[in-house]
Design a protein around this motif. Structure first.
Motif, PDB file in Angstrom:
ATOM      1  N   THR A 165      14.634  58.239  45.966  1.00 28.20           N
ATOM      2  CA  THR A 165      15.417  57.733  45.933  1.00 28.20           C
ATOM      3  C   THR A 165      15.489  56.680  44.892  1.00 28.20           C
ATOM      4  OG1 THR A 165      15.172  58.089  48.376  1.00 28.20           O
ATOM      5  CG2 THR A 165      16.208  55.469  47.735  1.00 28.20           C
ATOM      6  N   TYR A 166      13.901  56.217  43.874  1.00 31.39           N
ATOM      7  CA  TYR A 166      14.061  55.490  43.319  1.00 31.39           C
ATOM      8  C   TYR A 166      14.348  55.790  41.539  1.00 31.39           C
ATOM      9  CZ  TYR A 166      11.401  52.201  46.377  1.00 31.39           C
ATOM     10  OH  TYR A 166      11.229  51.364  47.443  1.00 31.39           O
ATOM     11  N   VAL A 167      14.190  57.093  41.836  1.00 34.75           N
ATOM     12  CA  VAL A 167      14.238  57.390  40.053  1.00 34.75           C
ATOM     13  C   VAL A 167      15.260  58.318  40.195  1.00 34.75           C
ATOM     14  CG1 VAL A 167      12.994  58.893  38.480  1.00 34.75           C
ATOM     15  CG2 VAL A 167      11.439  57.266  39.881  1.00 34.75           C
ATOM     16  N   VAL A 168      15.935  58.861  41.308  1.00 29.12           N
ATOM     17  CA  VAL A 168      16.096  60.683  40.564  1.00 29.12           C
ATOM     18  C   VAL A 168      18.087  59.859  39.681  1.00 29.12           C
ATOM     19  CG1 VAL A 168      18.310  60.094  42.360  1.00 29.12           C
ATOM     20  CG2 VAL A 168      17.683  62.530  41.490  1.00 29.12           C
ATOM     21  N   PHE A 169      18.534  58.529  39.685  1.00 28.19           N
ATOM     22  CA  PHE A 169      19.862  57.988  38.530  1.00 28.19           C
ATOM     23  C   PHE A 169      19.307  58.549  37.929  1.00 28.19           C
ATOM     24  CE2 PHE A 169      17.290  54.506  38.865  1.00 28.19           C
ATOM     25  CZ  PHE A 169      17.912  53.579  38.123  1.00 28.19           C
ATOM     26  N   ILE A 170      18.120  57.812  37.439  1.00 26.85           N
ATOM     27  CA  ILE A 170      17.651  57.610  35.768  1.00 26.85           C
ATOM     28  C   ILE A 170      18.006  59.027  34.642  1.00 26.85           C
ATOM     29  CG2 ILE A 170      15.694  57.018  34.398  1.00 26.85           C
ATOM     30  CD1 ILE A 170      14.722  55.323  36.604  1.00 26.85           C
ATOM     31  N   GLY A 171      17.546  59.497  35.614  1.00 27.78           N
ATOM     32  CA  GLY A 171      18.144  61.261  35.016  1.00 27.78           C
ATOM     33  C   GLY A 171      19.290  61.470  33.609  1.00 27.78           C
ATOM     34  N   TRP A 172      20.279  61.289  34.485  1.00 22.79           N
ATOM     35  CA  TRP A 172      21.743  60.708  34.420  1.00 22.79           C
ATOM     36  C   TRP A 172      21.288  59.676  32.573  1.00 22.79           C
ATOM     37  CZ3 TRP A 172      26.193  63.165  34.754  1.00 22.79           C
ATOM     38  CH2 TRP A 172      25.733  63.878  36.156  1.00 22.79           C
ATOM     39  N   ILE A 173      20.248  58.943  32.807  1.00 14.11           N
ATOM     40  CA  ILE A 173      20.134  57.492  30.727  1.00 14.11           C
ATOM     41  C   ILE A 173      19.756  58.848  30.306  1.00 14.11           C
ATOM     42  CG2 ILE A 173      18.877  56.157  30.322  1.00 14.11           C
ATOM     43  CD1 ILE A 173      18.142  54.461  32.612  1.00 14.11           C
ATOM     44  N   PHE A 174      19.003  60.018  30.870  1.00 17.87           N
ATOM     45  CA  PHE A 174      18.209  61.390  29.561  1.00 17.87           C
ATOM     46  C   PHE A 174      19.255  62.414  28.911  1.00 17.87           C
ATOM     47  CE2 PHE A 174      14.512  59.564  31.920  1.00 17.87           C
ATOM     48  CZ  PHE A 174      13.831  58.912  31.077  1.00 17.87           C
ATOM     49  N   TYR A 175      20.593  62.206  30.850  1.00 15.30           N
ATOM     50  CA  TYR A 175      21.836  62.982  30.604  1.00 15.30           C
ATOM     51  C   TYR A 175      22.554  62.499  29.415  1.00 15.30           C
ATOM     52  CZ  TYR A 175      20.177  64.798  34.842  1.00 15.30           C
ATOM     53  OH  TYR A 175      19.455  65.864  35.704  1.00 15.30           O
ATOM     54  N   ALA A 176      23.028  61.923  29.350  1.00 13.84           N
ATOM     55  CA  ALA A 176      23.500  60.728  28.675  1.00 13.84           C
ATOM     56  C   ALA A 176      22.742  61.324  27.055  1.00 13.84           C
ATOM     57  CB  ALA A 176      23.609  59.454  28.588  1.00 13.84           C
ATOM     58  N   LEU A 177      22.030  60.742  26.413  1.00 18.66           N
ATOM     59  CA  LEU A 177      20.849  60.823  25.813  1.00 18.66           C
ATOM     60  C   LEU A 177      21.340  62.314  25.262  1.00 18.66           C
ATOM     61  CD1 LEU A 177      17.753  58.770  26.621  1.00 18.66           C
ATOM     62  CD2 LEU A 177      19.620  58.180  25.002  1.00 18.66           C
ATOM     63  N   GLY A 178      21.374  63.859  26.249  1.00 22.48           N
ATOM     64  CA  GLY A 178      21.657  64.707  25.287  1.00 22.48           C
ATOM     65  C   GLY A 178      22.840  64.544  24.877  1.00 22.48           C
ATOM     66  N   ALA A 179      23.453  64.135  24.768  1.00 25.18           N
ATOM     67  CA  ALA A 179      24.902  64.521  24.611  1.00 25.18           C
ATOM     68  C   ALA A 179      24.979  63.190  23.761  1.00 25.18           C
ATOM     69  CB  ALA A 179      26.571  63.730  25.693  1.00 25.18           C
ATOM     70  N   ALA A 180      24.534  62.040  23.503  1.00 22.55           N
ATOM     71  CA  ALA A 180      24.653  61.546  22.280  1.00 22.55           C
ATOM     72  C   ALA A 180      23.622  62.290  21.058  1.00 22.55           C
ATOM     73  CB  ALA A 180      23.896  60.242  22.881  1.00 22.55           C
ATOM     74  N   ALA A 181      22.626  63.056  21.146  1.00 25.06           N
ATOM     75  CA  ALA A 181      22.734  63.799  20.866  1.00 25.06           C
ATOM     76  C   ALA A 181      23.386  64.504  19.780  1.00 25.06           C
ATOM     77  CB  ALA A 181      21.104  65.024  21.158  1.00 25.06           C
ATOM     78  N   VAL A 182      23.868  65.086  19.980  1.00 19.56           N
ATOM     79  CA  VAL A 182      25.996  66.216  19.786  1.00 19.56           C
ATOM     80  C   VAL A 182      26.019  65.301  18.258  1.00 19.56           C
ATOM     81  CG1 VAL A 182      27.534  67.071  19.956  1.00 19.56           C
ATOM     82  CG2 VAL A 182      25.314  67.087  21.608  1.00 19.56           C
ATOM     83  N   ILE A 183      26.206  63.871  19.039  1.00 23.42           N
ATOM     84  CA  ILE A 183      26.335  63.023  17.602  1.00 23.42           C
ATOM     85  C   ILE A 183      25.762  62.770  16.213  1.00 23.42           C
ATOM     86  CG2 ILE A 183      27.891  60.304  17.315  1.00 23.42           C
ATOM     87  CD1 ILE A 183      29.027  60.342  20.335  1.00 23.42           C
TER      88      ILE A 183
END
Length: 441
Positions: free
Chosen positions: A354-372
């Motif tokens: 409940t506290y942490v799972v949303f933070i995964g999306w910060i890292f998913y965004a970093l993954g896509a940003a890594a392409v750029i």
């Protein structure tokens, strides 16, 4: 020379791994809330599911480029490390190990044990025992060899996909005529459709699609990964879109939009409406297989991140070991499952997620940003697959991920702060491991 990971996963294995990781319990529960937030409009709800699938496909396309560039183990961890440095990559792996990965395994195992009570009564202690047994079985299968665990994953994923498709077609076939008119003419339930409601439903759908990126973790065990990883990401995500749309139409045909929107267990209610109350056990069995398949897929994939972290010298060094006989990261698998079993018995996984799972999306965004980022810093790198629509494709996915994170922070500020604090507890641990690595001869 120490043993290395064995490349045995083919394109079919990887595609089924994508599908198996994503389909857990969401498609059996989430469609009702999406339809309700869409004002009871089936076309709008289907549009939301399609939009969520397209956004997920944008992420898959972005990760496909990265998977083609870096065919080694670690996936998203490695992409973040190469583009933005070791520290944010470590925080992702830290959170994955202690909360997201183990918490997901524990959640699925406990939920599967709970669904078994529809077939036989179980005490609280017995349900914990079943959950631990499910986790232990995935650990044993995954330690003993990749080919065997891939076969289990393929079979369980195939069963649940075929079951969902067959049930959907059966619901549609038996609900033709009068019920089809009911779907079109049923009065929309409150609340009426609003932009805010549609936005919330998009977020819910994105959660239902979450998990496709885990296949990148096993690139080190894929055959011809420059080709098979991109193909699995794209084909798997497209299949998911089709399965989800079909299931939603079938639920609506069986229940009508009003009853569907107000159902707490939409799949079970739809099957019961068409086939009778005893048929509800069919759905329970499908859900059990679905959850076990998703848990098994998580055990296949996430330990590869811990193995890559240990190889980089920023995690427990024993987790880098590859079993000399089976060619698997056995210690990483056993450690991940052991921690998942502790969370399952203690019941703390619910609070942690409940506290942490949303933070995964910060890292998913970093993954896509890594392409750029990597296009700028490594322009000459070999890219067997290039994301179509660059840079708009990865940018749109980053914006979608930012919307999920932002919505969570606004809606649940206290939980968000606690979650961010838990993640940042990894900072001193990173400093210790980094110091040891630097001091090593």
């Amino acid at each position: 020379m120490p043993p290395a990971l064995v490349r045995t996963l083919g394109s079919r294995d990887l595609t089924l791994l994508v599908v198996g990781n994503v389909i857990g319990s969401g498609i059996f529960l989430v469609p009702a809330s999406v339809l309700l937030q869409s004002g009871g409009s089936l076309p709008i709800a289907l549009g939301v599911w399609l939009a969520g699938g397209v956004l997920s496909l944008m992420g898959a396309l972005s990760y496909a480029e990265l998977g083609g560039m870096d065919p080694g183990a670690g996936g998203l961890y490695a992409y973040i490390r190469d583009a933005f440095g070791a520290f944010p990559a470590f925080l992702y792996g830290w959170t994955l190990f202690f909360v997201i990965g183990a918490g997901t395994i524990a959640t699925l195992a406990v939920a599967a044990a709970e669904y078994l009570t529809q077939f036989t009564p179980l005490s609280a202690v017995a349900k914990q025992g079943v959950a631990i047994a499910l986790i232990a079985s995935t650990a044993v299968i995954n330690v003993r060899g990749l080919r065997g665990r891939a076969a289990v994953q393929n079979v369980t994923t195939g069963i649940k996909v075929l079951a969902i498709v067959a049930l959907s077609l059966l619901l549609l076939g038996l609900s033709l005529g009068g019920d089809a008119a009911t779907v079109a003419n049923a009065p929309p339930p409150a609340p009426a459709v609003t932009l805010s409601g549609v936005g919330l439903s998009v977020i819910a759908v994105l959660w239902a699609y979450e998990g496709w990126q885990y296949v990148t973790f096993v690139a080190g065990e894929a055959r011809d990964p420059q080709r098979t990883i991109p193909r699995a990401l794209i084909v798997g995500t497209v299949l998911l879109i089709g399965i989800y749309l079909l299931a939603n139409v079938a639920y609506a045909a069986a229940l009508g939009t009003a009853d569907m929107a107000n159902s707490s267990r939409v799949a079970g209610d739809a099957v019961t409406r068409v086939l009778g109350p005893t048929a509800g056990k069919i759905v329970a069995l499908v859900i059990i297989v679905s959850m076990y398949s998703a848990a098994h897929g998580t055990v296949i994939t996430v330990p590869r991140v811990y193995q890559a972290m240990a190889a980089d010298g920023v995690f427990f060094r024993q987790l880098a070991a590859v079993h000399p006989r089976y060619g698997t990261p056995a210690v990483a698998v056993l450690s991940s499952c052991a921690w998942a079993a502790v969370l399952a018995v203690s019941g703390t996984f619910e609070q942690l997620l409940t506290y942490v799972v949303f933070i995964g999306w910060i890292f998913y965004a970093l993954g896509a940003a890594a392409v750029i980022r990597l296009r700028q810093t490594q322009p000459g790198a070999v890219r067997p697959f290039r994301v179509p629509g660059y840079p708009f494709t990865p940018v749109l996915f980053v914006l979608a991920a930012a919307a999920i994170v932002g919505n969570t922070i606004v809606a649940q500020p206290r939980q968000s702060v606690v979650g961010l604090g838990m993640v940042l507890l990894g900072a001193p641990a990173y400093a210790v491991w980094r110091r040891r690595t630097t001091a090593a001869p």
